[in-house]
Design a protein around this motif. Structure first.
Motif, PDB file in Angstrom:
ATOM      1  N   LEU A 173       4.569   5.551  -5.496  1.00  0.00           N
ATOM      2  CA  LEU A 173       4.821   5.846  -7.062  1.00  0.00           C
ATOM      3  C   LEU A 173       4.365   7.083  -7.882  1.00  0.00           C
ATOM      4  O   LEU A 173       4.926   7.652  -9.080  1.00  0.00           O
ATOM      5  CB  LEU A 173       4.485   4.367  -7.906  1.00  0.00           C
ATOM      6  N   PRO A 174       2.735   7.120  -7.532  1.00  0.00           N
ATOM      7  CA  PRO A 174       2.484   8.252  -8.633  1.00  0.00           C
ATOM      8  C   PRO A 174       3.313   9.951  -8.554  1.00  0.00           C
ATOM      9  O   PRO A 174       3.648  10.234 -10.222  1.00  0.00           O
ATOM     10  CB  PRO A 174       1.130   8.247  -8.174  1.00  0.00           C
TER      11      PRO A 174
ATOM     12  N   THR B 165       8.062  -5.345 -11.135  1.00  0.00           N
ATOM     13  CA  THR B 165       9.164  -5.163 -12.012  1.00  0.00           C
ATOM     14  C   THR B 165       9.117  -3.819 -13.268  1.00  0.00           C
ATOM     15  O   THR B 165       9.023  -2.526 -13.063  1.00  0.00           O
ATOM     16  CB  THR B 165      10.239  -5.477 -12.150  1.00  0.00           C
ATOM     17  N   GLY B 166       7.795  -4.070 -14.703  1.00  0.00           N
ATOM     18  CA  GLY B 166       7.938  -3.446 -15.418  1.00  0.00           C
ATOM     19  C   GLY B 166       7.157  -2.285 -15.157  1.00  0.00           C
ATOM     20  O   GLY B 166       6.986  -0.959 -15.494  1.00  0.00           O
ATOM     21  N   GLU B 167       6.182  -2.701 -14.119  1.00  0.00           N
ATOM     22  CA  GLU B 167       4.840  -1.354 -13.891  1.00  0.00           C
ATOM     23  C   GLU B 167       5.888  -0.010 -12.814  1.00  0.00           C
ATOM     24  O   GLU B 167       5.777   0.815 -13.573  1.00  0.00           O
ATOM     25  CB  GLU B 167       4.158  -1.868 -12.830  1.00  0.00           C
ATOM     26  N   ILE B 168       6.812  -0.490 -12.012  1.00  0.00           N
ATOM     27  CA  ILE B 168       7.636   0.286 -11.901  1.00  0.00           C
ATOM     28  C   ILE B 168       8.348   1.153 -12.561  1.00  0.00           C
ATOM     29  O   ILE B 168       8.433   2.151 -12.444  1.00  0.00           O
ATOM     30  CB  ILE B 168       8.671  -0.646 -10.785  1.00  0.00           C
ATOM     31  N   ARG B 169       8.835   0.680 -13.354  1.00  0.00           N
ATOM     32  CA  ARG B 169       9.908   1.562 -15.374  1.00  0.00           C
ATOM     33  C   ARG B 169       9.195   1.645 -15.027  1.00  0.00           C
ATOM     34  O   ARG B 169       9.372   3.602 -15.565  1.00  0.00           O
ATOM     35  CB  ARG B 169      10.235   0.045 -16.062  1.00  0.00           C
ATOM     36  N   VAL B 170       7.647   1.588 -15.685  1.00  0.00           N
ATOM     37  CA  VAL B 170       6.751   2.709 -16.431  1.00  0.00           C
ATOM     38  C   VAL B 170       6.508   4.019 -15.626  1.00  0.00           C
ATOM     39  O   VAL B 170       6.469   5.178 -15.828  1.00  0.00           O
ATOM     40  CB  VAL B 170       5.273   2.268 -17.080  1.00  0.00           C
ATOM     41  N   LEU B 171       5.792   3.812 -13.936  1.00  0.00           N
ATOM     42  CA  LEU B 171       5.588   4.452 -13.120  1.00  0.00           C
ATOM     43  C   LEU B 171       7.553   5.861 -12.810  1.00  0.00           C
ATOM     44  O   LEU B 171       6.858   6.996 -12.628  1.00  0.00           O
ATOM     45  CB  LEU B 171       4.999   4.505 -11.657  1.00  0.00           C
ATOM     46  N   LEU B 172       8.072   5.129 -12.821  1.00  0.00           N
ATOM     47  CA  LEU B 172       8.917   5.931 -12.043  1.00  0.00           C
ATOM     48  C   LEU B 172      10.748   6.754 -13.939  1.00  0.00           C
ATOM     49  O   LEU B 172      10.912   7.276 -13.561  1.00  0.00           O
ATOM     50  CB  LEU B 172      10.229   5.155 -11.604  1.00  0.00           C
ATOM     51  N   SER B 173      10.226   6.514 -14.730  1.00  0.00           N
ATOM     52  CA  SER B 173      10.415   6.567 -16.574  1.00  0.00           C
ATOM     53  C   SER B 173      10.258   8.396 -16.392  1.00  0.00           C
ATOM     54  O   SER B 173       8.520   9.008 -15.867  1.00  0.00           O
ATOM     55  CB  SER B 173       9.559   6.335 -17.501  1.00  0.00           C
TER      56      SER B 173
ATOM     57  N   GLN C 268       0.683  -1.112  -0.082  1.00  0.00           N
ATOM     58  CA  GLN C 268       0.105  -0.172   0.416  1.00  0.00           C
ATOM     59  C   GLN C 268       0.780   0.806   0.022  1.00  0.00           C
ATOM     60  O   GLN C 268       1.013   1.738  -0.081  1.00  0.00           O
ATOM     61  CB  GLN C 268      -0.920   0.118   1.395  1.00  0.00           C
ATOM     62  N   SER C 269       2.065   1.047   0.777  1.00  0.00           N
ATOM     63  CA  SER C 269       2.791   2.984   0.706  1.00  0.00           C
ATOM     64  C   SER C 269       3.309   2.605  -0.714  1.00  0.00           C
ATOM     65  O   SER C 269       3.755   3.185  -0.769  1.00  0.00           O
ATOM     66  CB  SER C 269       4.224   2.759   1.826  1.00  0.00           C
ATOM     67  N   LEU C 270       3.637   1.529  -1.220  1.00  0.00           N
ATOM     68  CA  LEU C 270       4.307   1.241  -2.610  1.00  0.00           C
ATOM     69  C   LEU C 270       3.880   2.628  -3.510  1.00  0.00           C
ATOM     70  O   LEU C 270       4.037   2.996  -4.147  1.00  0.00           O
ATOM     71  CB  LEU C 270       5.341   0.405  -3.138  1.00  0.00           C
TER      72      LEU C 270
END
Length: 718
Positions: A639-640, A710-718, A633-635
């Motif tokens: 992320l946004p 990981t793919g979602e993380i990369r998209v959100l942090l790109s 939940q914290s992540l």
């Protein structure tokens, strides 16, 4: 007599005489009378006649010419005619011989008369010879004596012409009232030849004549060289070097005077003193517009009044010195370089003649050969010595009175440029040149003043080194220092371009080495001050502040990488170190703000290849269902706005591109760690599924509690 068929009577053969009728036929005695008849006799006569006889042929030809017919009367008349002709011919011959005999008698009488006259003349000649023999012998002796005297006169005349100077020639050599013209040099050459040829006379047993001639000639030569020396001194006093057409007699006189090195050197010293005074007065006139005597020259625009700033003032003085050096060198080249080989030969000959100088140099390797170019450079430097002293005094005053840092460096750079120019003009090996020494000392003085002013300026900024700007921008003192440094580097680059265009360019390493002391004085203290200021503030503000300072310094040095490449490399290395610190700071921010710090710390040491590590995953505290759901939940909440929050941390970094690169590098590292965690969670779920495949009360999987990929993380942090 019988005829032979040609009209000639042939003798009758006696019938009783035996003989053959024809060759090869013999008759018996009984048949001789019966066979002999006129026909056979005629045949026999014809056959016995030899027609090859030349007299017979001539007789036949003669008969044919006369056209005589053949008859008995004719034959008788022919015999008479022939006899008559023979008698007439003999009578004619006798008459001719009579006349010859008369002529011979007259010739004999003439010969007798000639013999008589000859005997008379012979007797007269004998008497005359006996009477004149003494006189002839005396005349022959006199002629021999005359020939000997004429030979001696010719020898004496040749000796006088070759070994003795006439009174007019001696006067031309020694009297100062006589001009130094072509005749003087011709007589001087003759005197030198006489002295050299006297060595031949000294080879005979009686050396008196040779010694007397050599002594007299040497005296005349010494007087001639003294006269030439004084004449050159007078010419030097009125010689106009600004006139490109210098009198050829001066060049010729110098070439000849070189045979007396002591006089030649003394003459050069006199010339150098005279030219030094003239150029000093000219420099003073160019500076003040007034001559040394105090007279005002309105045609000259004084440098002291025309130059409105110290740099222009020094530049005008150096420009005048350069122009004077070039003019002096071009004028003196006509005197020395054009006849350099002849002067060198004369100097060598003079050293051989001046025994005392030869003995003084005997202990060394010998006197050096005359170098026309080197002598020219030394003479030009001596001529400018007086002006160089005035120049040095004026420039020293400007340097000492200056209080501006950039101006001090510009003065040093200007002096360095002219030092290089003068070194090429006067010879790069002529380190003892007064003008070059002056330029070197003045350049050192200007650099010392520059360093002193720079240190004073740094001392006044010590208070500013204590306060870091709130926006972490480069401090004002650094920006001001970079502006000064930019002006200094621009000046230095101009000097490098000028040196390269003149053929004196150096490689980049040499340029770097030469400019390092300037950077040490005008750049390093300010960067060191910024570094000390950065140490007093917390991270990441310290790295941001120092990176801003380094980037400003790089942008200033980059256009001049030709001679700042080493310092730029050091700045980039330091900037890379602080960028790495910012990456670490951003990574820590992402980990902490995403509440995955404990999660990463617990799972990071585990390896996906080891089964025991995979089994440990589900037993760890962060992977328990409640903790895992809370972390998920914290992540999701983080992320946004993660990238915007991370970039906000670097908002004071003045290079936005670098800020984004640092953040992206930290995000990439965060994603790599997250990928490792994700892999461990997937493997742990698979292992648990294998063990509890028959368990009805199946607990939710780890991935179900922590679903982010990981793919979602990369998209959100790109």
């Amino acid at each position: 007599m019988a005829s032979n068929g040609l009209g000639l009577q042939l003798p009758q053969r006696d019938a009783a005489s035996p003989g053959p009728i024809s060759p090869g036929i013999s008759l018996a005695p009984g048949q001789a009378s019966r066979v002999m008849n006129p026909i056979s006799s005629k045949v026999t006569s014809v056959l016995s006649t030899s027609y090859a006889d030349s007299e017979f042929r001539e007789a036949l030809i003669l008969l044919d010419e006369r056209g005589i017919s053949i008859s008995a009367e004719t034959r008788r008349q022919l015999r008479l005619d022939v006899q008559k002709e023979v008698i007439d011919s003999n009578g004619q011959i006798i008459n001719e011989f009579g006349r010859v005999a008369d002529q011979l008698r007259r010739i004999g009488a003439t010969i007798d008369k000639l013999n008589k006259n000859y005997q008379e003349m012979k007797s007269h000649v004998t008497l005359s010879h006996e009477a004149t023999v003494a006189t002839v012998e005396e005349a022959s002796s006199l002629m021999t004596q005359k020939t000997n005297i004429e030979t001696k006169q010719q020898l004496l005349k040749g000796f006088k012409d070759h070994f003795v100077l006439t009174d007019d020639e001696v006067a031309s050599l020694t009297l100062t009232s006589e001009p130094v013209d072509d005749r003087f040099f011709a007589v001087l050459a003759k005197a030198k030849r006489i002295r050299k040829d006297c060595e031949v006379l000294l080879g005979f047993e009686n050396q008196t004549l040779g010694l007397e001639v050599m002594d007299r000639t040497s005296k005349n030569l010494n007087h001639a060289f003294q006269k030439l020396y004084r004449w050159i001194q007078r010419e030097f006093k009125t010689l106009n070097l600004e006139n490109p057409q210098i009198h050829s007699s001066v060049r010729r006189a110098l070439r000849v005077l070189a045979e007396r090195p002591s006089l030649f050197q003394s003459c050069l010293d006199f010339f150098a003193e005279a030219r030094e005074q003239i150029l000093s007065d000219s420099f003073y006139l160019a500076l003040t517009g007034m001559s040394a005597s105090g007279a005002k020259d309105h045609s000259v625009k004084p440098i002291e009044l025309a130059a409105h700033d110290p740099l222009r003032y020094v530049g005008d003085m150096l420009a005048w010195a350069h122009s004077a050096t070039v003019s002096e060198r071009e004028a003196l080249e006509v005197l020395f370089v054009s006849d350099g080989n002849e002067i060198a030969k004369g100097m060598q000959e003079g050293r051989e003649n001046e025994l005392w100088r030869f003995m003084a140099d005997e202990g060394d390797d010998g006197p050096p050969e005359f170098d026309a170019v080197k002598a020219l450079n030394e003479l030009v430097d001596r001529d400018l010595a007086g002006a160089a002293r005035i120049l040095r005094q004026r420039i020293e005053q400007v340097i000492q009175a200056n209080e501006e840092t950039i101006l001090a460096y510009k003065l040093a750079n200007l002096l360095s440029f002219y030092k290089f120019t003068f070194s090429r003009l006067l010879g790069v090996t002529n380190a003892e040149a007064i003008l070059l020494q002056s330029m070197t000392n003045l350049e050192s003085e200007a650099l010392r003043q520059f360093r002193s002013l720079m240190r004073d300026y740094i001392a006044t900024l010590q208070g500013e080194f204590q306060h870091t700007p709130a926006d972490l921008a480069p401090p004002d003192f650094l920006q001001e220092a970079l502006k000064q440094l930019s002006a200094i580097m621009q000046t230095y680059e101009t000097s490098l371009d000028t040196s390269t265009s003149k053929g004196g360019g150096e490689d980049q390493e040499d340029d770097d080495d030469e400019f390092q002391p300037i950077l040490t004085e005008s750049f390093d203290p300010f960067i060191a001050g910024c570094e000390n200021m950065a140490r007093k503030i917390p991270r990441p503000a310290s790295s941001i502040f120092f990176l801003n300072c380094l980037l400003a310094a790089q942008s200033t040095l980059q256009p001049y990488s030709r001679f700042t490449s080493r310092r730029l490399a050091r700045l980039r290395s330091t900037a890379s170190e602080h960028a790495s610190k910012l990456i670490e700071s951003q990574y820590s921010f992402l980990v902490s703000e995403s509440s995955l710090s404990s999660f990463f710390s617990a799972l990071q040491p585990l390896r996906s290849e080891i089964r025991e590590d995979i089994e440990k995953v589900s037993t760890l505290e962060p992977t328990q269902p409640a903790a895992l759901a809370s972390a998920s939940q914290s992540l999701d909440d983080f992320l946004p706005s993660a990238i915007m929050d991370a970039l906000e941390n670097l908002k004071h970094l003045q290079d936005a591109r670098l800020a984004r690169e640092v953040t992206e590098e930290a995000a990439e590292r965060f994603c790599a760690d997250f990928e490792h965690v994700e892999e461990l969670l997937v493997l742990a779920d698979e292992l648990r599924d294998q063990k509890d495949s028959n368990d009805a009360d199946e607990e939710p999987s780890l991935r179900a509690l922590f679903p982010r990929t990981t793919g979602e993380i990369r998209v959100l942090l790109s």
